[in-house]
Design a protein around this motif. Structure first.
Motif, PDB file in Angstrom:
ATOM      1  N   LEU A  35       0.834  -1.198   0.000  1.00 52.14           N
ATOM      2  CA  LEU A  35       0.000   0.000   0.000  1.00 52.14           C
ATOM      3  C   LEU A  35       0.868   1.248   0.000  1.00 52.14           C
ATOM      4  O   LEU A  35       1.865   1.313   0.721  1.00 52.14           O
ATOM      5  CB  LEU A  35      -0.925   0.000   1.218  1.00 52.14           C
ATOM      6  CG  LEU A  35      -1.895  -1.189   1.307  1.00 52.14           C
ATOM      7  CD1 LEU A  35      -2.723  -1.097   2.577  1.00 52.14           C
ATOM      8  CD2 LEU A  35      -2.786  -1.258   0.077  1.00 52.14           C
ATOM      9  N   PRO A  36       0.516   2.246  -0.795  1.00 54.93           N
ATOM     10  CA  PRO A  36       1.345   3.458  -0.895  1.00 54.93           C
ATOM     11  C   PRO A  36       1.602   4.129   0.436  1.00 54.93           C
ATOM     12  O   PRO A  36       2.673   4.698   0.654  1.00 54.93           O
ATOM     13  CB  PRO A  36       0.532   4.369  -1.834  1.00 54.93           C
ATOM     14  CG  PRO A  36      -0.337   3.434  -2.626  1.00 54.93           C
ATOM     15  CD  PRO A  36      -0.649   2.297  -1.701  1.00 54.93           C
ATOM     16  N   GLU A  37       0.668   4.084   1.354  1.00 49.94           N
ATOM     17  CA  GLU A  37       0.812   4.759   2.643  1.00 49.94           C
ATOM     18  C   GLU A  37       0.959   3.784   3.806  1.00 49.94           C
ATOM     19  O   GLU A  37       0.874   4.173   4.968  1.00 49.94           O
ATOM     20  CB  GLU A  37      -0.385   5.688   2.875  1.00 49.94           C
ATOM     21  CG  GLU A  37      -0.484   6.773   1.810  1.00 49.94           C
ATOM     22  CD  GLU A  37      -1.815   7.486   1.820  1.00 49.94           C
ATOM     23  OE1 GLU A  37      -2.563   7.296   2.782  1.00 49.94           O
ATOM     24  OE2 GLU A  37      -2.090   8.224   0.861  1.00 49.94           O
ATOM     25  N   GLY A  38       1.178   2.505   3.483  1.00 50.50           N
ATOM     26  CA  GLY A  38       1.333   1.515   4.531  1.00 50.50           C
ATOM     27  C   GLY A  38       0.046   1.163   5.243  1.00 50.50           C
ATOM     28  O   GLY A  38       0.056   0.449   6.244  1.00 50.50           O
ATOM     29  N   GLY A  39      -1.066   1.647   4.774  1.00 54.70           N
ATOM     30  CA  GLY A  39      -2.380   1.401   5.364  1.00 54.70           C
ATOM     31  C   GLY A  39      -3.444   2.018   4.478  1.00 54.70           C
ATOM     32  O   GLY A  39      -3.149   2.503   3.375  1.00 54.70           O
ATOM     33  N   LEU A  40      -4.674   2.019   4.947  1.00 46.85           N
ATOM     34  CA  LEU A  40      -5.776   2.631   4.206  1.00 46.85           C
ATOM     35  C   LEU A  40      -5.946   4.067   4.686  1.00 46.85           C
ATOM     36  O   LEU A  40      -6.224   4.309   5.863  1.00 46.85           O
ATOM     37  CB  LEU A  40      -7.076   1.845   4.430  1.00 46.85           C
ATOM     38  CG  LEU A  40      -7.071   0.378   3.984  1.00 46.85           C
ATOM     39  CD1 LEU A  40      -8.425  -0.259   4.275  1.00 46.85           C
ATOM     40  CD2 LEU A  40      -6.707   0.250   2.511  1.00 46.85           C
ATOM     41  N   ALA A  41      -5.765   5.013   3.777  1.00 44.25           N
ATOM     42  CA  ALA A  41      -5.849   6.422   4.166  1.00 44.25           C
ATOM     43  C   ALA A  41      -7.245   6.752   4.677  1.00 44.25           C
ATOM     44  O   ALA A  41      -8.248   6.427   4.046  1.00 44.25           O
ATOM     45  CB  ALA A  41      -5.505   7.309   2.974  1.00 44.25           C
ATOM     46  N   LYS A  42      -7.297   7.391   5.834  1.00 48.33           N
ATOM     47  CA  LYS A  42      -8.579   7.820   6.369  1.00 48.33           C
ATOM     48  C   LYS A  42      -9.189   8.874   5.454  1.00 48.33           C
ATOM     49  O   LYS A  42      -8.497   9.734   4.929  1.00 48.33           O
ATOM     50  CB  LYS A  42      -8.408   8.380   7.779  1.00 48.33           C
ATOM     51  CG  LYS A  42      -8.001   7.336   8.813  1.00 48.33           C
ATOM     52  CD  LYS A  42      -7.916   7.934  10.190  1.00 48.33           C
ATOM     53  CE  LYS A  42      -7.528   6.879  11.223  1.00 48.33           C
ATOM     54  NZ  LYS A  42      -7.445   7.449  12.590  1.00 48.33           N
TER      55      LYS A  42
END
Length: 244
Positions: free
Chosen positions: A53-60
């Motif tokens: 994932l580009p941000e290491g997680g799911l962007a809020k």
């Protein structure tokens, strides 16, 4: 008194008045600041998925389009609720609560709306108001752009993440596609699934596509997602098509 020059106090240099900022520019700056804040504060995901994932997680505050079986969806819900967040599943009557619990999901933090009625989008809109993650099954529907814009704006304003699956949705910032690559533990019509391997591909708006292979394996009475370098060695049955 003669011969003494009067002392003239030095005055501070006048500072330039602050430049006026138009409401439109101020709104754009605020939106950028909010977006940067959300990028730094993403929802947790299974550790094996972070590198994809580009941000290491799911962007809020974002909308994610997901395709494939429910296995990795269960992992996403487990990661969020297991870390103290709240989530909901809408319009997925076959979603397995037991599988999610085995991955570490907190069922007391997970709401399930198996039959959302005639307007599941409205149900999702309401739940986005107070939950960290909402998973919405579209049941093959093609959602009009006018509705996707409304829900996208609501997710962004509330800082909640919406994951849509099983239909057509335009405008998502991230797409996650999963396909079953192999499994073990099932015999002819009997047995218990022990290990499941998924081919995962991730596409984002501002990042290069990424692909990987994740495995769901038993570990001390629970199951967890791991990268393939740590999968226990056991015979696997390859599959050549997506399995729900």
């Amino acid at each position: 008194m003669t011969g003494v020059s009067p002392i003239t106090p030095e005055l501070p240099e006048a500072s330039a008045p602050p430049a006026r900022v138009s409401p439109q520019v101020a709104e754009e700056r605020g939106a950028r600041a909010l977006a940067e804040s959300l990028r730094r504060d993403a929802l947790p995901v299974p550790a094996a998925l972070e590198s994809l994932l580009p941000e290491g997680g799911l962007a809020k505050g974002s909308v994610v389009r997901y395709s494939g079986g429910n296995a990795l969806l269960s992992g996403l819900l487990a990661a969020v609720t297991g870390s103290g967040g709240h989530a909901a599943v809408i319009g997925l009557p076959r979603f397995g609560l037991l599988a999610a619990a085995e991955m570490g999901a907190r069922l007391d933090r997970l709401a399930v709306v198996a039959d959302p009625g005639s307007d599941p989008l409205e149900v999702a809109s309401v739940l986005l108001d107070g939950l960290d993650l909402v998973v919405l099954g579209l049941n093959g529907a093609r959602v009009p752009i006018s509705r996707t814009r409304v829900l996208t704006a609501r997710a962004r304003n509330r800082g909640s993440t919406l994951v849509v699956t099983g239909g057509s949705w335009a405008g998502s910032v991230l797409c996650i596609d999963t396909r079953v690559a192999a499994y073990s533990g099932l015999g002819r019509g009997r047995g218990r699934l022990r290990t499941l391997r998924l081919d995962v591909s991730v596409q984002g708006r501002s990042a290069q596509p990424r692909t990987g292979n994740l495995a769901l394996c038993p570990n001390n009475g629970r199951v967890e997602w791991v990268d393939t370098n740590h999968v226990v060695a056991e015979p696997l049955t390859a599959v050549h098509h997506a399995v729900s």
